[in-house]
Design an enzyme around this catalytic site. Structure first.
Site, mmCIF file in Angstrom:
data_model
loop_
_atom_site.group_PDB
_atom_site.id
_atom_site.type_symbol
_atom_site.label_atom_id
_atom_site.label_comp_id
_atom_site.label_asym_id
_atom_site.label_seq_id
_atom_site.Cartn_x
_atom_site.Cartn_y
_atom_site.Cartn_z
ATOM 1 N N LYS A 188 39.535 -19.841 -32.188
ATOM 2 C CA LYS A 188 38.187 -20.222 -31.754
ATOM 3 C C LYS A 188 37.134 -19.272 -32.325
ATOM 4 O O LYS A 188 36.048 -19.689 -32.733
ATOM 5 C CB LYS A 188 38.119 -20.260 -30.224
ATOM 6 C CG LYS A 188 38.839 -21.466 -29.613
ATOM 7 C CD LYS A 188 38.697 -21.484 -28.096
ATOM 8 C CE LYS A 188 39.415 -22.674 -27.473
ATOM 9 N NZ LYS A 188 38.767 -23.964 -27.776
ATOM 10 N N SER A 233 39.026 -25.616 -22.036
ATOM 11 C CA SER A 233 39.245 -26.003 -20.639
ATOM 12 C C SER A 233 39.625 -24.810 -19.772
ATOM 13 O O SER A 233 39.716 -24.940 -18.552
ATOM 14 C CB SER A 233 40.352 -27.066 -20.550
ATOM 15 O OG SER A 233 41.555 -26.576 -21.104
ATOM 16 N N HIS A 261 32.686 -29.026 -21.437
ATOM 17 C CA HIS A 261 34.080 -29.396 -21.222
ATOM 18 C C HIS A 261 34.207 -30.889 -20.915
ATOM 19 O O HIS A 261 33.785 -31.360 -19.868
ATOM 20 C CB HIS A 261 34.653 -28.565 -20.059
ATOM 21 C CG HIS A 261 36.062 -28.900 -19.698
ATOM 22 N ND1 HIS A 261 36.573 -28.733 -18.428
ATOM 23 C CD2 HIS A 261 37.087 -29.418 -20.439
ATOM 24 C CE1 HIS A 261 37.826 -29.111 -18.402
ATOM 25 N NE2 HIS A 261 38.164 -29.534 -19.605
ATOM 26 N N GLU A 272 43.666 -23.877 -27.330
ATOM 27 C CA GLU A 272 43.333 -22.680 -26.564
ATOM 28 C C GLU A 272 43.913 -21.389 -27.146
ATOM 29 O O GLU A 272 44.853 -20.801 -26.613
ATOM 30 C CB GLU A 272 43.811 -22.857 -25.115
ATOM 31 C CG GLU A 272 43.261 -24.093 -24.414
ATOM 32 C CD GLU A 272 41.757 -24.026 -24.172
ATOM 33 O OE1 GLU A 272 41.351 -23.698 -23.058
ATOM 34 O OE2 GLU A 272 40.985 -24.299 -25.109
ATOM 35 N N VAL A 294 39.090 -26.900 -30.909
ATOM 36 C CA VAL A 294 40.424 -26.482 -31.334
ATOM 37 C C VAL A 294 41.201 -26.008 -30.104
ATOM 38 O O VAL A 294 40.617 -25.779 -29.042
ATOM 39 C CB VAL A 294 40.365 -25.368 -32.404
ATOM 40 C CG1 VAL A 294 39.642 -25.886 -33.639
ATOM 41 C CG2 VAL A 294 39.678 -24.117 -31.884
#
Length: 357
Positions: A46, A68, A89, A41, A39
């Site tokens: 999260k 990321s 990632h 940032e 999902v």
């Protein structure tokens, strides 16, 4: 695409698609031995996904975040099993990009790391393992490239010059095009989340005002939304938005192309040295591999640290000092890097490991 190119039959393609199960129910994750959360940032979202997933998956399952930028150790606070929490990632587009950055949090176990490496091997991708940090290794360094392009735009450097200089230096695409692809909106979300997390310690990135203007004022948040630094007409190729010259008028005297190239390459290499100093990335080989395979640093350089070694660390540091006086303190080399330069220590060889190696 494979069917259209004759590489795969329609039956084979249908069989692959049949293995994908879209769902809106967390109950369907029961029995999964590894889950990758992807999902956007936002720490709260999260955390919610982490807790709802852990409620149904087996106790020995690995939970991985595809974040990321957000530190894994912080995200793992939402987990009841931080030893089984790790960062995996991927790079976009995932089907084409060969690298996967695995991020180890403070409580991530060796067993969890081993299982993450096995998973990446099954995907036939190349992993690098890095330690936790905001932005980790690849996003931190690649972000400097995108922001430097925006900084030059704000200074009055022609948009076409910025984009072409980047490609002439060996980058796959220009920084403005990349910003559109990942969406300027996502970059704004990352900046705002970082600002919220760090509070008074937050330092505005050099392109803060540019990102804010494109998202909040100009309503041009990137390619996915149909408008960013570029226009995306339905019946023609994308092209730089003509309005850029009104928002950021081009200076009468333009930056030499060679200087624009140098700024974009040096800022990425310099950020890599900071990651080495902090122990985020611990070997020159992984730093070089990650830079070329992860975000497309020019292959002719051998990677960000090979780039410095080829130039010569003393000359690299001297140039960074010059640019810091002209363009800002983001180019200022650290005491650690200057000490290496004084000793003539290259990054490859016996002295090429970080203090955390």
């Amino acid at each position: 695409k494979d069917v259209g190119r004759g590489r795969k039959s329609q039956a084979d393609a249908d069989a692959v698609l049949a293995r994908i199960k879209p769902t809106a129910s967390y109950d369907d994750l029961a029995g999964c031995d590894l889950v990758v959360e992807a999902v956007f940032e936002n720490r709260e979202i999260k955390a919610d996904v982490t807790q709802k997933t852990e409620a149904v998956i087996p106790k020995n399952a690995v939970f991985a975040s595809n974040t990321s930028t957000l530190p894994i150790t912080g995200l793992a606070q939402a987990s009841k099993r931080p030893a089984q929490f790790i960062g995996i990632h991927f790079f976009s587009p995932v089907d084409k990009m060969p690298l996967v950055e695995i991020i180890v949090g403070k409580k991530t176990s060796d067993d969890t790391l081993a299982r993450a490496l096995d998973y990446v091997a099954q995907l036939r991708k190349t992993p690098i393992v890095v330690n936790d940090s905001r932005g980790f290794y690849t996003s931190r360094c690649f972000g400097t490239f995108v922001y430097e392009g925006m900084a030059m735009l704000q200074e009055g450097v022609s948009p076409a010059l910025i984009e072409n200089a980047a490609k002439m230096a060996g980058m796959p695409v220009g920084p403005l095009a990349v910003a559109d692809e990942v969406t300027i909106d996502l970059q704004w979300k990352v900046i705002r989340q970082t600002e919220q997390d760090l509070g008074r310690k937050f330092v505005k990135p050099v392109a803060y005002e540019v990102v804010q203007k494109f998202v909040e004022e100009l309503k041009r948040p990137g390619r996915r939304f149909g408008a960013g630094f570029y226009d995306y007409p339905q019946d023609a190729k994308k092209h730089l938005w003509p309005g850029l010259h009104d928002v950021f008028p081009s200076a009468v005297v333009q930056l030499p192309v060679g200087e624009a190239e140098k700024r974009m390459l040096y800022i990425q290499a310099l950020e890599t040295t900071r990651c080495m100093e902090e122990g985020v990335v611990t070997t020159a080989a992984e730093a070089d591999l990650g830079s070329i395979m992860g975000w497309g640093f020019p292959a002719w350089t051998g990677g960000t640290l090979s780039f410095i070694d080829t130039i010569g660390i003393r000359e690299f540091v001297a140039e960074c000092e010059r640019m810091s006086k002209r363009y800002g303190k983001r180019f200022k080399p650290s005491k650690w890097l200057k000490a290496r330069a004084e000793q003539g220590l290259s990054f490859h060889g016996p002295a090429g490991e970080s203090k955390a190696a």
